[in-house]
Scaffold this active site. Structure first.
Site, PDB file in Angstrom:
ATOM      1  CG  ASP A   1      -2.097   7.243   0.130  1.00  0.00           C
ATOM      2  OD1 ASP A   1      -1.127   7.843  -0.332  1.00  0.00           O
ATOM      3  OD2 ASP A   1      -3.155   7.061  -0.498  1.00  0.00           O
TER       4      ASP A   1
ATOM      5  CG  ASP B   1      -1.801   2.681   6.342  1.00  0.00           C
ATOM      6  OD1 ASP B   1      -2.012   3.824   6.792  1.00  0.00           O
ATOM      7  OD2 ASP B   1      -2.236   2.296   5.235  1.00  0.00           O
TER       8      ASP B   1
ATOM      9  CG  ASP C   1      -1.672   1.255   1.413  1.00  0.00           C
ATOM     10  OD1 ASP C   1      -2.415   1.628   0.489  1.00  0.00           O
ATOM     11  OD2 ASP C   1      -1.495   1.901   2.466  1.00  0.00           O
TER      12      ASP C   1
END
Length: 492
Positions: free
Chosen positions: A17, A167, A15
Site C-alpha cells: 500500500d 513508504d 510493501d
C-alpha cells in the site's frame, strides 16, 4: 572458470500500500468514510501503515461502535476502492521487471489482509513475487519485524542481504527491526534519512544496481574503473596531457584502461599521478593507483588487440584488468545508417572484430583464476546486442557468452532511456561534408565478471566544439569515457 560470484543482493521485499500501488489514498478515503469525518495529520500514526484491526480499534475509542463491526466496514470500503481504483506507483513495475531480468527474487510484505493483497496481486501479476506475507500470515504485524522475517525465511535469504521498500515510518521500523536495508519512498508522510536507510521521492529511475549498493555498503571496497580512448594520444587538442590528467582526477578513477596512447601516454600520466602503469605496444596502456602484480598479453601488441594486468587492492584482493582496442572497419553503424544493410550482413561484417574479441577472451582465460574477478574495458568499435534488438551484434554477445557482464547496462537497463553513447561527442555530423547526421552509438565498454556494479556513467568534460574546431576543447578526445564504480567484497 566458475561463473561469476553471486551478487550480494539476495532479495527485495516490497510493501504494497502506497509503495507498489497507490492505495494509501484509497485507504485514507475508506477510513474517512467509516469515521464520518475528514482525517488530519494528527491521525496519520493510527492510519498509515497500520493493519485494519488497529485502525478499527482506534476508531472504536472515539465512535463507541464495535471494533469488529468497524473492521468489517473498513474491509468492505477499502476492497471496493481497490477493485476500481488501483494504480501502480511510478517506477514500480519497471523496477520489478528489472529485478526479474537480474534473477533477484521479490516478496510482497503487507499489513493488509490476504483478501486485499490478493486483489492487488491479481492486478500486478502474482507471478512477479516469489512470496507474499500479509496481516493474516503472522501474529504481530508492522511495526514488529515479524512480517519481514517471515518473508526472509520463506525465501531462504539473510535479512541483512535484502532491501525492503517502504513508504511509511511504520513499515520502515518493521523492516529495520528485521535487519534489512531500507529504501523509503514516502507517500503521504515524510520519512527522515538514517544509517542503513535511503530516502527517495519516487521509484522512478531506481535500478537493481542502486539496491545492490545499499546492501554492499560497509561490506565492500569501492573500485572506480575508467575506459578511455585518448584519440591519437590526445594530440589533436592543445595542452592535451594536462586536460587528460584533470579529467582522470575529476572522475576519481582508481584504474584506467587506455586506448590510442601514442606509446607514451600511460607512463607519462602515471608518473604525474604517482601511479603504477603498464604499456603494451604503441596503442594500449593501463594505469592504476593500486600496485600491479602481473602483466598479461603480448607486450608488443599491434595497434589492435588486448593487454592486461593483475592489481592488488586493499585487504589482499586481486583483480585482473584488461584493456582492448578493435578494428574500426567496416563500421557497422555506418553500414546500417548510410548503406541500409540488413542484420545478416551487419553481423557477417563483424568477423574481424569478433576474431579479435575471441583472441582477447582466450588470453583472459589462459591466466584467469577462480577467485580473481575480471574486468575488460575498451573501444570495441561495435554496438551492443543489448542496445539494438534488431541486430544481435556478435562482438559483445561473445563477451556475454563468456560470462562478462556489461556494467553500464546493469546500471541502466533501458537503452532508450539511457543510450550511453560514447561515439562521438565531437561528431554531430559525418565528417565527409555531406551534412548527414553521425550515427551516435555506445562502442566503449566496461565489462566484468565477479563484481557488483554500484554505478556506471559516461563522462565528458565541458561542451566540446565539433570537428574540426577541436584544438581548444577541454575534452581532449573524440570518444566519451565510461566510468563504472564496482563494489569489491572484502577478504576477511
Amino acid at each position: 572458470m566458475t561463473p561469476h560470484t553471486q551478487l550480494p543482493l539476495q532479495a527485495v521485499l516490497f510493501d504494497m500500500d502506497g509503495t507498489l500501488v497507490d492505495t494509501e489514498r484509497l485507504w485514507w478515503e475508506a477510513v474517512e468514510q467509516v469515521a464520518g469525518r475528514s482525517l488530519t495529520e494528527a491521525d496519520q500514526p493510527e492510519v498509515l501503515g497500520r493493519p485494519v484491526e488497529h485502525t478499527a480499534g482506534w476508531l472504536a475509542t472515539t465512535t463507541g461502535a464495535s471494533a469488529a463491526d468497524l473492521a468489517a466496514e473498513l474491509h468492505r470500503e477499502f476492497a471496493a476502492r481497490v477493485r476500481t481504483g488501483i494504480v501502480p506507483r511510478p517506477g514500480a513495475l519497471d523496477l520489478l521487471d528489472a529485478l526479474a531480468r537480474d534473477g533477484v527474487p521479490t516478496a510482497l510484505v503487507t499489513a493488509s489482509p490476504r483478501a486485499v493483497a490478493d486483489t492487488v496481486l491479481d492486478a500486478l501479476g502474482a507471478s512477479r513475487f516469489a512470496v507474499s506475507v500479509t496481516a493474516d500470515d503472522t501474529g504481530p504485524t508492522k511495526p514488529a519485524p515479524d512480517p519481514y522475517l517471515a518473508a526472509c525465511r520463506a525465501l531462504g535469504v539473510d535479512p541483512a542481504a535484502c532491501v525492503a521498500v517502504e513508504d511509511t515510518q511504520t513499515g520502515v521500523s518493521s523492516a529495520e527491526a528485521a535487519g534489512c536495508a531500507v529504501l523509503a519512498v514516502p507517500s503521504l508522510a515524510p520519512i527522515d534519512e538514517a544509517p542503513g536507510r535511503t530516502v527517495r521521492a519516487s521509484l522512478a529511475g531506481v535500478t537493481p544496481a542502486h539496491l545492490r549498493a545499499m546492501v554492499t555498503a560497509g561490506t565492500t571496497d569501492e573500485l572506480r574503473v575508467l575506459t578511455w580512448n585518448l584519440w591519437l594520444g590526445g594530440s589533436k587538442v592543445d595542452d592535451h596531457r594536462t586536460k587528460q590528467l584533470k579529467a582522470i582526477m575529476e572522475t576519481g578513477a582508481d584504474v584506467v584502461g587506455l586506448q590510442e596512447t601514442a606509446g607514451t601516454a600511460a607512463q607519462e600520466l602515471a608518473e604525474v599521478l604517482g601511479w603504477h602503469h603498464h604499456r603494451a605496444g604503441e596503442n594500449l596502456g593501463i594505469i592504476s593507483r593500486h600496485p600491479i602484480t602481473a602483466r598479461f598479453g603480448d607486450p608488443d601488441v599491434g595497434f589492435y588487440g588486448a593487454a592486461g594486468v593483475r592489481i592488488a587492492i586493499a585487504r589482499g584482493r586481486e583483480i585482473d584488468v584488461w584493456t582492448c582496442h578493435f578494428d574500426y572497419t567496416p563500421y557497422g553503424p555506418y553500414e546500417s545508417a548510410f548503406d541500409g544493410l540488413p542484420a545478416t550482413d551487419l553481423i557477417a561484417h563483424e568477423e574481424t572484430r569478433l576474431a579479435q574479441m575471441r583472441d582477447t577472451l582466450s588470453r583472459i582465460a589462459e591466466v584467469a583464476e577462480d577467485a580473481v574477478p575480471v574486468i575488460l574495458v575498451g573501444d570495441f568499435n561495435s554496438p551492443s546486442h543489448l542496445d539494438r534488438p534488431d541486430v544481435e551484434w556478435p562482438v559483445t554477445k561473445a563477451a556475454a557468452d563468456a560470462g562478462l557482464r556489461d556494467s553500464y547496462r546493469e546500471a541502466h537497463p533501458d537503452p532508450t532511456a539511457a543510450p550511453g553513447h560514447t561515439w562521438s561527442p565531437i561528431h554531430p555530423v559525418h565528417e565527409d561534408g555531406s551534412g548527414r547526421p553521425e550515427p551516435q552509438d555506445r562502442i566503449d565498454y566496461v565489462l566484468h565478471r565477479g563484481l557488483t556494479v554500484l554505478d556506471s556513467r559516461t563522462f565528458v568534460t565541458g561542451n566540446p566544439s565539433p570537428w574540426p574546431e577541436v584544438s581548444g576543447n577541454c575534452w581532449p578526445s573524440d570518444h566519451a569515457a565510461v566510468l563504472t564504480v564496482f563494489g569489491v567484497p572484502r577478504v576477511s
